[in-house]
Design a protein around this motif. Structure first.
Motif, PDB file in Angstrom:
ATOM      1  N   PHE A 140      -4.307   6.454  -7.550  1.00 36.77           N
ATOM      2  CA  PHE A 140      -4.502   6.816  -6.140  1.00 36.77           C
ATOM      3  C   PHE A 140      -5.922   7.334  -5.950  1.00 36.77           C
ATOM      4  CE2 PHE A 140       0.021   6.773  -6.521  1.00 36.77           C
ATOM      5  CZ  PHE A 140       0.476   6.366  -5.278  1.00 36.77           C
ATOM      6  N   ARG A 141      -6.464   7.067  -4.757  1.00 40.43           N
ATOM      7  CA  ARG A 141      -7.802   7.521  -4.412  1.00 40.43           C
ATOM      8  C   ARG A 141      -7.740   8.288  -3.113  1.00 40.43           C
ATOM      9  NH1 ARG A 141      -8.076   6.789  -8.917  1.00 40.43           N
ATOM     10  NH2 ARG A 141      -8.915   5.011 -10.002  1.00 40.43           N
ATOM     11  N   GLU A 142      -8.576   9.318  -3.006  1.00 39.86           N
ATOM     12  CA  GLU A 142      -8.648  10.079  -1.769  1.00 39.86           C
ATOM     13  C   GLU A 142      -9.221   9.191  -0.673  1.00 39.86           C
ATOM     14  OE1 GLU A 142     -10.814  14.006   0.132  1.00 39.86           O
ATOM     15  OE2 GLU A 142     -10.425  13.996  -2.030  1.00 39.86           O
ATOM     16  N   ILE A 143      -8.535   9.155   0.468  1.00 43.58           N
ATOM     17  CA  ILE A 143      -9.004   8.352   1.595  1.00 43.58           C
ATOM     18  C   ILE A 143      -9.298   9.216   2.815  1.00 43.58           C
ATOM     19  CG2 ILE A 143      -7.905   6.225   0.839  1.00 43.58           C
ATOM     20  CD1 ILE A 143      -5.680   6.855   2.962  1.00 43.58           C
ATOM     21  N   GLY A 144      -9.027  10.504   2.714  1.00 46.32           N
ATOM     22  CA  GLY A 144      -9.295  11.387   3.837  1.00 46.32           C
ATOM     23  C   GLY A 144      -8.780  12.790   3.589  1.00 46.32           C
ATOM     24  N   LEU A 172       0.838  -1.193   0.000  1.00 45.36           N
ATOM     25  CA  LEU A 172       0.000   0.000   0.000  1.00 45.36           C
ATOM     26  C   LEU A 172       0.877   1.249   0.000  1.00 45.36           C
ATOM     27  CD1 LEU A 172      -2.941   1.137   0.260  1.00 45.36           C
ATOM     28  CD2 LEU A 172      -2.555   1.142   2.746  1.00 45.36           C
ATOM     29  N   LEU A 173       0.700   2.091  -1.020  1.00 43.42           N
ATOM     30  CA  LEU A 173       1.392   3.383  -1.093  1.00 43.42           C
ATOM     31  C   LEU A 173       0.436   4.469  -0.647  1.00 43.42           C
ATOM     32  CD1 LEU A 173       3.246   3.179  -4.537  1.00 43.42           C
ATOM     33  CD2 LEU A 173       4.202   2.850  -2.232  1.00 43.42           C
ATOM     34  N   GLU A 174       0.937   5.395   0.140  1.00 42.72           N
ATOM     35  CA  GLU A 174       0.144   6.508   0.642  1.00 42.72           C
ATOM     36  C   GLU A 174       0.877   7.806   0.338  1.00 42.72           C
ATOM     37  OE1 GLU A 174      -0.512   5.739   4.841  1.00 42.72           O
ATOM     38  OE2 GLU A 174      -0.681   3.600   4.433  1.00 42.72           O
ATOM     39  N   LEU A 175       0.143   8.905   0.349  1.00 47.54           N
ATOM     40  CA  LEU A 175       0.747  10.214   0.157  1.00 47.54           C
ATOM     41  C   LEU A 175      -0.185  11.283   0.700  1.00 47.54           C
ATOM     42  CD1 LEU A 175      -0.689  11.857  -2.474  1.00 47.54           C
ATOM     43  CD2 LEU A 175       0.394   9.950  -3.652  1.00 47.54           C
ATOM     44  N   VAL A 176       0.378  12.470   0.850  1.00 49.75           N
ATOM     45  CA  VAL A 176      -0.388  13.641   1.261  1.00 49.75           C
ATOM     46  C   VAL A 176      -0.135  14.716   0.216  1.00 49.75           C
ATOM     47  CG1 VAL A 176      -0.661  15.425   3.026  1.00 49.75           C
ATOM     48  CG2 VAL A 176      -0.140  13.084   3.699  1.00 49.75           C
TER      49      VAL A 176
END
Length: 175
Positions: A136-140, A115-119
């Motif tokens: 990528f999808r918005e998760i918050g 799982l890759l995450e970013l801000v």
């Protein structure tokens, strides 16, 4: 163009492109150039080796940078955050970011990251469009998550599985 996964001997290249990013696009980062300028060479090297850092080059000139910070806790070690994303103005739209992301993703997948995450700043529609195109999808959202001077700017949290779920077409290292 070539992409290089930097190692401890590349600290000068790392310092050059990271400070350029912080000076040319200061609004894009949580850190400031001043935060990094005061680091010793050993601190630069430690930050470089603590994370996977990729730089795109045209001949010997760095065009962009992208890093990967892996979670350390055993139950979170399948996750990593994309950090330090920057592409020089003259190279934007040329595929540099896509190539960097593909190399970073392949490295992440090979090391067991799922799982890759970013801000990303909510007021950066070009970056949001790029990450959305890349799966990528918005998760918050963090309301007022970053200060830009006295102005509060929302941060958008985005994520993408790289283990076969939610994979965009053509995922992998571009030719």
């Amino acid at each position: 163009m070539r992409i290089k996964h930097l190692d401890q001997d590349d600290v000068d290249v790392f310092r050059q492109i990271r400070l350029e990013a912080l000076n040319r696009a200061p609004e894009a980062f949580a850190s400031t150039a001043a935060d990094w300028e005061r680091l010793s060479t050993e601190e630069w090297r430690a930050r470089l080796t603590a994370n996977a850092v990729f730089v795109a080059f045209e001949d010997d000139r760095p065009l962009g940078i992208m890093g990967l910070m892996r979670e350390r806790a055993s139950r979170l070690a399948h996750r990593a955050t994309i950090i330090m994303v920057y592409v020089r103005d003259e190279a934007r739209g040329s595929g540099v970011a896509r190539h960097l992301l593909a190399h970073l993703t392949n490295q992440a997948r090979a090391s067991g990251i799922r799982l890759l995450e970013l801000v990303v700043r909510a007021d950066n529609p070009a970056a949001i469009r790029f990450y959305t195109r890349e799966g990528f999808r918005e998760i918050g959202r963090v309301p007022g998550g970053m200060f830009d001077g006295e102005k509060e700017v929302d941060e958008i949290l985005m994520a993408r599985h790289i283990d076969g779920r939610d994979a965009p077409a053509g995922q992998g290292v571009p030719k």
